[in-house]
Design a protein around this motif. Structure first.
Motif, PDB file in Angstrom:
ATOM      1  N   LYS A 154       0.752  -1.130   0.071  1.00 43.36           N
ATOM      2  CA  LYS A 154      -0.034   0.251  -0.097  1.00 43.36           C
ATOM      3  C   LYS A 154       0.871   1.636   0.110  1.00 43.36           C
ATOM      4  CE  LYS A 154      -4.607  -2.060   1.841  1.00 43.36           C
ATOM      5  NZ  LYS A 154      -4.806  -1.954   3.335  1.00 43.36           N
ATOM      6  N   TYR A 155       1.932   1.032   0.486  1.00 45.62           N
ATOM      7  CA  TYR A 155       2.674   2.427   0.943  1.00 45.62           C
ATOM      8  C   TYR A 155       3.621   2.506  -0.784  1.00 45.62           C
ATOM      9  CZ  TYR A 155       7.045   4.959   1.442  1.00 45.62           C
ATOM     10  OH  TYR A 155       7.850   6.520   0.901  1.00 45.62           O
ATOM     11  N   PHE A 156       3.899   1.707  -1.447  1.00 44.74           N
ATOM     12  CA  PHE A 156       4.807   1.664  -2.738  1.00 44.74           C
ATOM     13  C   PHE A 156       3.104   1.925  -3.412  1.00 44.74           C
ATOM     14  CE2 PHE A 156       8.046  -1.174  -1.376  1.00 44.74           C
ATOM     15  CZ  PHE A 156       9.299  -0.211  -1.200  1.00 44.74           C
ATOM     16  N   TYR A 157       1.887   2.074  -3.024  1.00 45.80           N
ATOM     17  CA  TYR A 157       1.144   2.600  -4.252  1.00 45.80           C
ATOM     18  C   TYR A 157       0.227   3.823  -4.094  1.00 45.80           C
ATOM     19  CZ  TYR A 157      -3.267   2.421  -7.018  1.00 45.80           C
ATOM     20  OH  TYR A 157      -4.315   2.095  -8.016  1.00 45.80           O
ATOM     21  N   THR A 158       0.646   4.277  -2.603  1.00 48.17           N
ATOM     22  CA  THR A 158       0.056   5.362  -2.232  1.00 48.17           C
ATOM     23  C   THR A 158       0.705   6.704  -1.730  1.00 48.17           C
ATOM     24  OG1 THR A 158      -0.493   5.277   0.223  1.00 48.17           O
ATOM     25  CG2 THR A 158      -2.223   3.994  -1.927  1.00 48.17           C
ATOM     26  N   HIS A 159       2.342   5.482  -1.362  1.00 45.43           N
ATOM     27  CA  HIS A 159       2.638   6.694  -0.867  1.00 45.43           C
ATOM     28  C   HIS A 159       2.573   7.483   0.350  1.00 45.43           C
ATOM     29  CE1 HIS A 159       5.218   6.169  -4.424  1.00 45.43           C
ATOM     30  NE2 HIS A 159       4.238   6.862  -4.919  1.00 45.43           N
ATOM     31  N   ASP A 160       1.668   6.940   1.261  1.00 44.48           N
ATOM     32  CA  ASP A 160       1.081   7.436   2.750  1.00 44.48           C
ATOM     33  C   ASP A 160       1.741   6.352   3.451  1.00 44.48           C
ATOM     34  OD1 ASP A 160      -0.351   7.878   4.697  1.00 44.48           O
ATOM     35  OD2 ASP A 160      -2.633   7.479   3.971  1.00 44.48           O
ATOM     36  N   LYS A 161       2.205   7.596   4.232  1.00 40.66           N
ATOM     37  CA  LYS A 161       3.838   7.774   5.490  1.00 40.66           C
ATOM     38  C   LYS A 161       2.848   6.744   6.127  1.00 40.66           C
ATOM     39  CE  LYS A 161       6.752  10.521   4.143  1.00 40.66           C
ATOM     40  NZ  LYS A 161       7.142  11.502   4.439  1.00 40.66           N
ATOM     41  N   LYS A 162       1.658   6.691   6.249  1.00 41.38           N
ATOM     42  CA  LYS A 162       0.743   5.660   7.370  1.00 41.38           C
ATOM     43  C   LYS A 162       1.552   4.648   7.056  1.00 41.38           C
ATOM     44  CE  LYS A 162      -3.140   4.102   9.175  1.00 41.38           C
ATOM     45  NZ  LYS A 162      -2.952   2.435   9.415  1.00 41.38           N
ATOM     46  N   TYR A 163       1.551   3.689   5.812  1.00 37.64           N
ATOM     47  CA  TYR A 163       1.531   1.729   5.506  1.00 37.64           C
ATOM     48  C   TYR A 163       3.506   2.448   5.712  1.00 37.64           C
ATOM     49  CZ  TYR A 163      -3.357   2.619   3.966  1.00 37.64           C
ATOM     50  OH  TYR A 163      -4.249   2.892   3.616  1.00 37.64           O
ATOM     51  N   LEU A 164       3.919   3.555   5.446  1.00 36.87           N
ATOM     52  CA  LEU A 164       5.267   2.959   5.563  1.00 36.87           C
ATOM     53  C   LEU A 164       5.209   3.206   7.590  1.00 36.87           C
ATOM     54  CD1 LEU A 164       8.486   3.426   5.055  1.00 36.87           C
ATOM     55  CD2 LEU A 164       8.355   5.833   5.161  1.00 36.87           C
ATOM     56  N   HIS A 165       5.224   3.609   7.907  1.00 35.55           N
ATOM     57  CA  HIS A 165       5.732   3.691   9.348  1.00 35.55           C
ATOM     58  C   HIS A 165       4.526   1.409   9.921  1.00 35.55           C
ATOM     59  CE1 HIS A 165       2.926   3.779  13.793  1.00 35.55           C
ATOM     60  NE2 HIS A 165       4.174   3.698  14.039  1.00 35.55           N
ATOM     61  N   ASP A 166       3.877   1.562   9.991  1.00 32.67           N
ATOM     62  CA  ASP A 166       3.325   0.235   9.896  1.00 32.67           C
ATOM     63  C   ASP A 166       4.212  -0.537   9.178  1.00 32.67           C
ATOM     64  OD1 ASP A 166       0.893   1.457  10.684  1.00 32.67           O
ATOM     65  OD2 ASP A 166      -0.250   0.487   9.305  1.00 32.67           O
ATOM     66  N   GLY A 167       4.791  -0.636   8.122  1.00 34.73           N
ATOM     67  CA  GLY A 167       5.958  -1.430   7.931  1.00 34.73           C
ATOM     68  C   GLY A 167       6.614  -1.390   8.394  1.00 34.73           C
ATOM     69  N   VAL A 168       7.856  -0.776   8.603  1.00 37.07           N
ATOM     70  CA  VAL A 168       8.627  -0.793   9.206  1.00 37.07           C
ATOM     71  C   VAL A 168       7.934  -1.114  10.873  1.00 37.07           C
ATOM     72  CG1 VAL A 168      10.674   0.738  10.794  1.00 37.07           C
ATOM     73  CG2 VAL A 168       9.639   1.636   8.181  1.00 37.07           C
ATOM     74  N   THR A 169       7.168  -0.977  11.553  1.00 33.06           N
ATOM     75  CA  THR A 169       6.949  -2.214  12.319  1.00 33.06           C
ATOM     76  C   THR A 169       6.628  -3.331  12.563  1.00 33.06           C
ATOM     77  OG1 THR A 169       5.392   0.398  13.461  1.00 33.06           O
ATOM     78  CG2 THR A 169       4.455  -2.213  14.341  1.00 33.06           C
TER      79      THR A 169
END
Length: 214
Positions: A154-169
């Motif tokens: 989802k992050y790579f598709y939307t570039h939404d930082k929320k999904y980046l945060h979730d992915g790192v977690t």
């Protein structure tokens, strides 16, 4: 310093997930090839043992499932009662079980051992299941891995930082689980049955450290 919702801290999630991997590795290697937390694996093992009529292994796997169900039920009922309780105190039964199991010889019934170990791990994972709004599981990684893939996709598709945060977690949580399993397997080569005492000691350290923030 008091912290609201201490059970949401990522550092605490990482440590508890480390313990989950540590104890799964321990029970599988030392206590009858049973996963004390990862019940999906136990269902597969139980089915195979039933098909091949390996009754002792079958009932040991079944004991783990029953124990896990009891532990999850205890915390669910406690949550539904709306009583205010310290989630950290839920870890004490796991500490007690770890310390006792370390004294039990290989001749002692693995059925009883995994029943209690799975029960306390279920209590742990039911009481602690989210960090900074990210849901996770401390005793198995299938769901965590799926959510890791979804978050990064989802992050790579939307570039939404929320999904980046979730992915790192989720990377951190999965890494802690793997580290716990590997550490347990290595230490068991030297400490054998007593390796579980280290898990109990780490849990005591977790309780002592995070208790001051409640």
């Amino acid at each position: 310093m008091k912290i609201k919702n201490i059970y949401q801290l990522p550092s605490l999630a990482g440590l508890l997930t480390f313990i989950g991997g540590f104890l799964d590795s321990y029970s599988f290697i030392q206590r009858g090839n049973v996963l004390s937390g990862a019940q999906t694996g136990n269902i597969v093992l139980l089915s195979a043992n039933l098909a091949y009529r390996h009754w002792l292994a079958f009932f040991t796997d079944l004991a783990s499932l029953i124990g896990f169900g009891i532990g999850a039920c205890i915390i669910t009922l406690l949550n539904e009662s709306k009583r205010d309780y310290s989630r950290l105190m839920v870890l004490w039964p796991n500490v007690a079980v770890c310390l006792i199991i370390g004294f039990l010889p290989t001749s002692f019934s693995n059925l009883v051992i995994v029943l209690f170990l799975s029960c306390t791990l279920a209590m742990q994972t039911t009481a602690f299941n989210s960090a900074n709004g990210v849901s996770y599981n401390v005793v198995y990684s299938t769901g965590n891995f799926k959510k890791f893939i979804i978050s990064w996709s989802k992050y790579f598709y939307t570039h939404d930082k929320k999904y980046l945060h979730d992915g790192v977690t989720y990377i951190g949580i999965i890494g802690c689980f793997i580290s716990g399993a590997i550490s347990s397997a290595i230490i068991q080569q030297f400490w054998h049955l007593h390796t579980i005492w280290l898990a109990g000691a780490i849990l005591i350290g977790i309780i002592s450290y995070y208790r001051r923030f409640e």
